[in-house]
Scaffold this motif. Structure first.
Motif, PDB file in Angstrom:
ATOM      1  N   GLU A 110      48.606  48.096  52.631  1.00 18.81           N
ATOM      2  CA  GLU A 110      49.717  49.055  52.698  1.00 18.81           C
ATOM      3  C   GLU A 110      50.169  49.245  54.137  1.00 18.81           C
ATOM      4  O   GLU A 110      51.350  49.482  54.407  1.00 18.81           O
ATOM      5  N   PHE A 111      49.243  49.131  55.080  1.00 19.82           N
ATOM      6  CA  PHE A 111      49.614  49.213  56.490  1.00 19.82           C
ATOM      7  C   PHE A 111      50.277  47.924  56.962  1.00 19.82           C
ATOM      8  O   PHE A 111      51.288  47.959  57.663  1.00 19.82           O
ATOM      9  N   THR A 112      49.743  46.783  56.574  1.00 18.99           N
ATOM     10  CA  THR A 112      50.285  45.512  57.057  1.00 18.99           C
ATOM     11  C   THR A 112      51.569  45.117  56.343  1.00 18.99           C
ATOM     12  O   THR A 112      52.289  44.230  56.804  1.00 18.99           O
ATOM     13  N   GLY A 113      51.857  45.752  55.204  1.00 22.02           N
ATOM     14  CA  GLY A 113      53.134  45.529  54.546  1.00 22.02           C
ATOM     15  C   GLY A 113      53.130  44.448  53.492  1.00 22.02           C
ATOM     16  O   GLY A 113      54.202  43.939  53.122  1.00 22.02           O
ATOM     17  N   TYR A 114      51.954  44.108  52.979  1.00 20.51           N
ATOM     18  CA  TYR A 114      51.861  43.092  51.925  1.00 20.51           C
ATOM     19  C   TYR A 114      51.340  43.761  50.667  1.00 20.51           C
ATOM     20  O   TYR A 114      50.161  44.131  50.583  1.00 20.51           O
ATOM     21  N   PRO A 115      52.164  43.918  49.651  1.00 26.77           N
ATOM     22  CA  PRO A 115      51.776  44.720  48.480  1.00 26.77           C
ATOM     23  C   PRO A 115      50.711  44.034  47.630  1.00 26.77           C
ATOM     24  O   PRO A 115      50.904  42.913  47.158  1.00 26.77           O
ATOM     25  N   LEU A 116      49.600  44.709  47.464  1.00 28.13           N
ATOM     26  CA  LEU A 116      48.540  44.265  46.566  1.00 28.13           C
ATOM     27  C   LEU A 116      48.282  45.400  45.582  1.00 28.13           C
ATOM     28  O   LEU A 116      48.270  46.574  45.960  1.00 28.13           O
ATOM     29  N   GLU A 117      48.039  45.050  44.339  1.00 29.24           N
ATOM     30  CA  GLU A 117      47.977  46.054  43.266  1.00 29.24           C
ATOM     31  C   GLU A 117      46.584  46.079  42.638  1.00 29.24           C
ATOM     32  O   GLU A 117      46.071  45.037  42.217  1.00 29.24           O
ATOM     33  N   ILE A 118      45.968  47.243  42.598  1.00 32.74           N
ATOM     34  CA  ILE A 118      44.719  47.418  41.858  1.00 32.74           C
ATOM     35  C   ILE A 118      45.064  47.462  40.370  1.00 32.74           C
ATOM     36  O   ILE A 118      45.969  48.203  39.952  1.00 32.74           O
ATOM     37  N   ILE A 119      44.352  46.666  39.571  1.00 30.95           N
ATOM     38  CA  ILE A 119      44.718  46.517  38.163  1.00 30.95           C
ATOM     39  C   ILE A 119      43.535  46.838  37.261  1.00 30.95           C
ATOM     40  O   ILE A 119      42.375  46.703  37.644  1.00 30.95           O
ATOM     41  N   ASP A 120      43.847  47.255  36.031  1.00 32.30           N
ATOM     42  CA  ASP A 120      42.824  47.547  35.029  1.00 32.30           C
ATOM     43  C   ASP A 120      42.841  46.449  33.961  1.00 32.30           C
ATOM     44  O   ASP A 120      43.575  45.454  34.070  1.00 32.30           O
ATOM     45  N   GLN A 121      42.050  46.639  32.924  1.00 34.81           N
ATOM     46  CA  GLN A 121      41.948  45.617  31.876  1.00 34.81           C
ATOM     47  C   GLN A 121      43.297  45.331  31.224  1.00 34.81           C
ATOM     48  O   GLN A 121      43.628  44.169  30.960  1.00 34.81           O
ATOM     49  N   GLU A 122      44.057  46.364  30.964  1.00 32.26           N
ATOM     50  CA  GLU A 122      45.340  46.166  30.287  1.00 32.26           C
ATOM     51  C   GLU A 122      46.292  45.335  31.141  1.00 32.26           C
ATOM     52  O   GLU A 122      47.002  44.456  30.642  1.00 32.26           O
ATOM     53  N   ARG A 123      46.296  45.613  32.439  1.00 28.34           N
ATOM     54  CA  ARG A 123      47.176  44.868  33.335  1.00 28.34           C
ATOM     55  C   ARG A 123      46.715  43.415  33.479  1.00 28.34           C
ATOM     56  O   ARG A 123      47.534  42.500  33.553  1.00 28.34           O
ATOM     57  N   ILE A 124      45.410  43.206  33.442  1.00 26.91           N
ATOM     58  CA  ILE A 124      44.882  41.836  33.479  1.00 26.91           C
ATOM     59  C   ILE A 124      45.400  41.045  32.286  1.00 26.91           C
ATOM     60  O   ILE A 124      45.870  39.910  32.421  1.00 26.91           O
ATOM     61  N   ALA A 125      45.314  41.657  31.111  1.00 25.76           N
ATOM     62  CA  ALA A 125      45.772  40.977  29.896  1.00 25.76           C
ATOM     63  C   ALA A 125      47.272  40.713  29.941  1.00 25.76           C
ATOM     64  O   ALA A 125      47.746  39.664  29.481  1.00 25.76           O
ATOM     65  N   GLU A 126      48.016  41.635  30.526  1.00 17.90           N
ATOM     66  CA  GLU A 126      49.463  41.459  30.624  1.00 17.90           C
ATOM     67  C   GLU A 126      49.814  40.306  31.569  1.00 17.90           C
ATOM     68  O   GLU A 126      50.699  39.495  31.275  1.00 17.90           O
ATOM     69  N   LEU A 127      49.099  40.218  32.693  1.00 19.45           N
ATOM     70  CA  LEU A 127      49.415  39.206  33.691  1.00 19.45           C
ATOM     71  C   LEU A 127      48.899  37.830  33.302  1.00 19.45           C
ATOM     72  O   LEU A 127      49.525  36.808  33.630  1.00 19.45           O
ATOM     73  N   HIS A 128      47.760  37.782  32.643  1.00 13.64           N
ATOM     74  CA  HIS A 128      47.139  36.486  32.297  1.00 13.64           C
ATOM     75  C   HIS A 128      46.679  36.531  30.842  1.00 13.64           C
ATOM     76  O   HIS A 128      45.516  36.795  30.547  1.00 13.64           O
ATOM     77  N   PRO A 129      47.585  36.244  29.904  1.00 17.21           N
ATOM     78  CA  PRO A 129      47.251  36.360  28.475  1.00 17.21           C
ATOM     79  C   PRO A 129      46.134  35.418  28.028  1.00 17.21           C
ATOM     80  O   PRO A 129      45.548  35.650  26.956  1.00 17.21           O
ATOM     81  N   LEU A 130      45.818  34.391  28.790  1.00 14.70           N
ATOM     82  CA  LEU A 130      44.771  33.456  28.371  1.00 14.70           C
ATOM     83  C   LEU A 130      43.387  33.862  28.866  1.00 14.70           C
ATOM     84  O   LEU A 130      42.403  33.205  28.557  1.00 14.70           O
ATOM     85  N   ALA A 131      43.295  34.946  29.650  1.00 15.09           N
ATOM     86  CA  ALA A 131      42.010  35.386  30.184  1.00 15.09           C
ATOM     87  C   ALA A 131      41.403  36.463  29.296  1.00 15.09           C
ATOM     88  O   ALA A 131      42.108  37.326  28.754  1.00 15.09           O
ATOM     89  N   VAL A 132      40.096  36.424  29.133  1.00 14.69           N
ATOM     90  CA  VAL A 132      39.361  37.441  28.378  1.00 14.69           C
ATOM     91  C   VAL A 132      39.054  38.591  29.319  1.00 14.69           C
ATOM     92  O   VAL A 132      38.479  38.394  30.385  1.00 14.69           O
ATOM     93  N   ARG A 133      39.411  39.799  28.938  1.00 19.99           N
ATOM     94  CA  ARG A 133      39.204  40.947  29.811  1.00 19.99           C
ATOM     95  C   ARG A 133      37.911  41.699  29.539  1.00 19.99           C
ATOM     96  O   ARG A 133      37.556  42.620  30.288  1.00 19.99           O
ATOM     97  N   ASP A 134      37.207  41.355  28.482  1.00 16.81           N
ATOM     98  CA  ASP A 134      35.992  42.082  28.096  1.00 16.81           C
ATOM     99  C   ASP A 134      34.983  42.087  29.246  1.00 16.81           C
ATOM    100  O   ASP A 134      34.720  41.060  29.874  1.00 16.81           O
ATOM    101  N   GLY A 135      34.392  43.253  29.475  1.00 17.93           N
ATOM    102  CA  GLY A 135      33.345  43.393  30.474  1.00 17.93           C
ATOM    103  C   GLY A 135      33.843  43.594  31.889  1.00 17.93           C
ATOM    104  O   GLY A 135      33.046  43.832  32.802  1.00 17.93           O
ATOM    105  N   LEU A 136      35.152  43.508  32.083  1.00 11.93           N
ATOM    106  CA  LEU A 136      35.696  43.650  33.427  1.00 11.93           C
ATOM    107  C   LEU A 136      35.985  45.113  33.750  1.00 11.93           C
ATOM    108  O   LEU A 136      36.436  45.879  32.906  1.00 11.93           O
ATOM    109  N   LEU A 137      35.736  45.495  35.008  1.00  8.04           N
ATOM    110  CA  LEU A 137      36.102  46.823  35.472  1.00  8.04           C
ATOM    111  C   LEU A 137      37.562  46.873  35.896  1.00  8.04           C
ATOM    112  O   LEU A 137      38.214  47.907  35.814  1.00  8.04           O
ATOM    113  N   GLY A 138      38.044  45.747  36.367  1.00  5.93           N
ATOM    114  CA  GLY A 138      39.412  45.691  36.862  1.00  5.93           C
ATOM    115  C   GLY A 138      39.569  44.550  37.824  1.00  5.93           C
ATOM    116  O   GLY A 138      38.838  43.546  37.763  1.00  5.93           O
TER     117      GLY A 138
END
Length: 798
Positions: A110-138
């Motif tokens: 956020e200081f250097t100006g390059y946006p990185l997003e903390i994501i949860d299981q739902e966002r993981i599934a949305e971004l990568h439908p072929l990945a299994v999200r079970d057991g992940l914290l984020g």
């Protein structure tokens, strides 16, 4: 023989990037020599991943610069694509510590100006439908990441460089290198080149070319495998529907990355036990060859990847790439001046040469052009390793770094490989007293002292197991007296008729009088802080300089370069002398039992016998209490240490380590080189105007220092942490929801019971409503008008 300005050895992404950036900066007579063809070695078989994820702002900028170059600039200049795919990327985890790491990196970004997003299981599934999200914290999502065609990008840089007059000599191996009459003589197959500057950008051959230059290059080729699949039905189906390319996915706990490659995947596993290759010399015939596949080594990682991305199991393996990539002892590239030799530069050792190459070439081109790096260079400076980085060290550390390619980067981590290379004369005594050791520039030093045998630091982004131990050490220093092994300091003698003239020209401050101690900052041509020296003058023709452990080779180069034209001799005493810290209100009582310290006031120094041993006694303290530094021949150090302990027993003498020292110096607002003091900021911006005395003096960086508008302001913050987490570095400071600054160092101040952080604010009028984001949570912060501990220095002067 052909006279040129610069010879660059190596035609991979790094070398061609430097050629490109030097040529565009207007340099003339630049020649790049390559033993085979461009990209041979490692570049051609790289997977081409590009990311903005990094724990260090300089490394992040190298990577971000590369993305901009490959994605935007080169295609515009050449009219041709570099094959850059802005796919985005994510890292996923089931590890709570990893989530803290992600939050920290996202906060820095956020200081250097390059946006990185903390994501949860739902966002993981949305971004990568072929990945299994079970057991992940984020995880963390990097929207501007992608991958590039390494050959297209490298050849594009070469094409533009040639358009600006640069010369590339393919299939022209270097046979020998030597320096004579102020020029580098490079004998190649086809010609002998005589150059003012030489650059080792040899990558896989970096160690060998370094040996020819007379320079230690601590890099090792390590074999890395990745596999390319046949068509994956699920991807082919997505392509029929016109869906976007899948993001790159990394699972650092399972140690693999996976990206879409047309209608299939590339899967890259990193095994824990790396296989080094050709440590002492790459076969002469090697060029664009690969090793035979050895998938048995990584089968368990492939299985884990298939469990996370089941579509991987639906396609066969089309190709296995097994080739060398170079690793340094800390996995960061070697960029900058080569130690001890004139006009020699390194641009090598990157295990991610394509990812970092575009930015690395620009970084070094700036350094060569302006005499200083464009950003803080400590993480990449080629002199951060000394001659102690021998064969065993570079091999053991390369294996460790490869195995921890996806390791959690804790803020105070001390990795175990290749330790005890440089030990002080007090090392065994420290261990006997419960020291838990760390390493600084290859040298062992106590970080903290444990009351339990064989205790070790438990790494965390939050308060860890040494917190209470450090509190006890601080209490001992504050109320009684404590000893420390400070031998890791860099130490230099300056002697000769021009000693005082040299010291006056060295930095922004005037030298102290004989018998006194001062502090001076050597500046870059642009006015930034290059080095910080504690200067002790014993006599008009004899002075003693101390600086940070990590600065040894850098400072030796600086001193010798700036001593030219003065009748002085510079002698490195770092390995010859030991340093004992004796700190606390009873320190004078302890020392007084062993020597006459009458008249030895604050910031004074004397050469004297202590317990019958010759010692340089400096009345100076970095911890905010009355204290002394005792510098002496390492052969006598243990004897003096034991004598001090015996003399101090009546006063409850104890010991303290680096973590306690860091806590106490922050309570005084003392700046630390390499953290708070860097080439990016001037002493005026860092709050050290009282150490800048420009009138009637001439020193490097003086005019630039005075002309620069102080756009930044260093402040000491008190942060409300609620005891959950303490500041350390690279946290973003906010005001009214906007990033306005960054923490450079921080710790809990045990004497004042406050969480403290030194921070740069880029808006000097911003004083209210500040917060600091620590692991994703904004914490209220206040600027302290003065150091919270002994602001009048009464304890120091006692």
């Amino acid at each position: 023989m052909t006279d040129v300005n610069v010879v660059i050895i190596g035609g991979g992404a790094m070398g061609c990037s430097l050629l490109y950036h030097l040529a565009k900066a207007g340099w003339q007579d630049i020649v790049l020599v390559e033993k085979n063809d461009l990209t041979h070695g490692s570049t051609w078989h790289a997977a081409g991943l590009c990311t903005h994820f990094a724990h260090n702002p300089t490394i992040q900028e190298l990577r971000a610069t590369s993305v901009r170059l490959y994605r935007d600039i080169l295609p515009e200049e050449t009219g041709e694509s570099c094959g850059f795919h802005r796919s985005g990327a994510m890292r996923v985890t089931r590890n709570p510590d990893r989530m803290d790491e992600f939050r920290h990196v996202a906060g820095l970004s956020e200081f250097t100006g390059y946006p990185l997003e903390i994501i949860d299981q739902e966002r993981i599934a949305e971004l990568h439908p072929l990945a299994v999200r079970d057991g992940l914290l984020g995880g963390i999502y990097e929207p501007d990441d992608g991958h590039v065609d390494p050959s297209l990008a490298t050849n594009a840089m070469a094409k533009v460089a040639q358009r600006h007059g640069a010369v590339i000599q393919r299939y022209n191996p270097v046979h020998s290198i030597h320096h004579e009459n102020g020029r580098w003589v490079v004998e190649t197959k086809n010609d002998t080149l005589r150059a003012l500057h030489i650059v080792n950008a040899a990558g896989t051959w970096g160690f060998e070319v370094g040996r020819m230059m007379g320079v230690n290059v601590p890099s090792v080729p390590v074999l890395h495998q990745y596999l390319v699949t046949d068509t994956v039905p699920a991807i082919a189906e997505r392509q029929k529907k016109g869906l976007a390319e899948l993001p790159i996915i990394r699972d650092p706990e399972e140690s693999w990355y996976c990206r879409q490659e047309r209608d299939g995947f590339i899967l890259g596993p990193y095994e824990k036990q790396a296989q080094v290759w050709s440590v002492d010399g790459v076969p002469p015939e090697f060029g664009a060859e690969l090793m035979a596949p050895d998938l048995d080594r990584v089968e368990h990682i492939i299985e884990a990847a298939m469990a996370r991305v089941p579509a991987l199991a639906t396609a066969g393996v089309k190709t296995v790439v097994n080739g060398p990539i170079t690793f340094t002892p800390d996995a960061n590239p070697l960029i900058g001046p080569a130690h001890g030799v004139p006009n020699a530069w390194l641009l090598t050792g990157s295990s991610m040469g394509v990812m970092e190459g575009g930015g690395a070439g620009k970084f070094l081109a700036h350094w060569m052009t302006h005499g200083a790096p464009p950003m803080d260079a400590l993480a990449v400076d080629s002199r951060r390793f000394g001659p102690w980085a021998d064969r065993r060290y570079r091999v053991d550390k390369a294996i460790e770094c490869f195995g921890l390619q996806f390791g959690v980067h804790y803020p105070f981590e001390e990795r175990p490989a290749a330790r005890n290379l440089r030990t002080s004369a007090l090392h065994e005594l420290m261990l006997e007293r419960g020291a838990v050791m760390g390493a600084a520039h290859g040298a062992e030093r106590p970080n903290w002292f444990s009351s339990r045998p064989h205790d070790e630091t438990r790494d965390s982004f939050r308060r860890t197991n040494w917190f209470e131990a450090v509190a006890r050490e601080v209490d001992c220093v504050t109320n009684r007296v404590a000893l420390a092994d400070l031998s890791v300091f860099s130490k230099f003698d300056v002697t000769g008729p021009d000693t005082l003239r040299f010291l006056d020209a060295l930095g922004a401050n005037t030298p102290p009088r004989p018998g006194r101690i001062g502090l001076t900052h050597a500046l870059t041509p642009a006015g930034g802080v290059a080095s910080e020296f504690t200067v002790t003058v014993f006599a008009p023709e004899r002075a003693y300089l101390n600086s940070a452990a990590a600065a040894e080779e850098m400072d030796l180069d600086l001193l010798r370069t700036r001593a030219q034209g003065f009748d002085v001799r510079i002698r490195n005493r770092t390995d010859e002398l030991a340093v004992i810290g004796l700190m606390g209100p009873r320190s004078g009582d302890v020392l007084g039992k062993l020597a006459d310290v009458t008249g030895l006031s604050w910031l004074s120094a004397r050469e004297m016998d202590v317990a019958g041993l010759p010692v340089r006694v400096l009345r100076v303290s970095y911890v905010g209490e009355k204290g002394y530094e005792l510098h002496l021949d390492r052969a006598h150090a243990a004897q003096l240490f034991l004598a001090l302990e015996e003399a101090g027993n009546a006063f409850g003498i104890g010991h303290y380590g680096a973590y306690a020292a860091n806590s106490m110096r922050l309570e005084k607002g003392y700046r630390g080189w390499g953290m708070d003091l860097t080439t990016e900021r001037t002493p005026l911006e860092t709050g050290l105007a009282f150490l800048v005395k420009p009138d009637g003096r001439d020193f490097i960086g003086r005019d630039a220092l005075l002309k620069r508008q102080p756009g930044w302001d260093m402040v000491l913050l008190e942060i409300d942490t609620e005891g959950e987490v303490e500041p350390f570095y690279s946290h973003t400071v906010f005001a009214a929801g906007r990033p306005v600054g960054v923490v450079t160092s921080g710790a809990f101040g045990h004497r004042v019971r406050k969480s403290l952080a030194l921070s740069f604010l880029r808006e000097r009028d911003m004083r209210e409503g500040l917060t600091v984001k620590l692991l994703g949570i904004e914490r209220p912060a206040r600027i302290l008008a003065q150091p919270p501990h002994d602001p009048q220095n009464l304890k120091l002067k006692a």
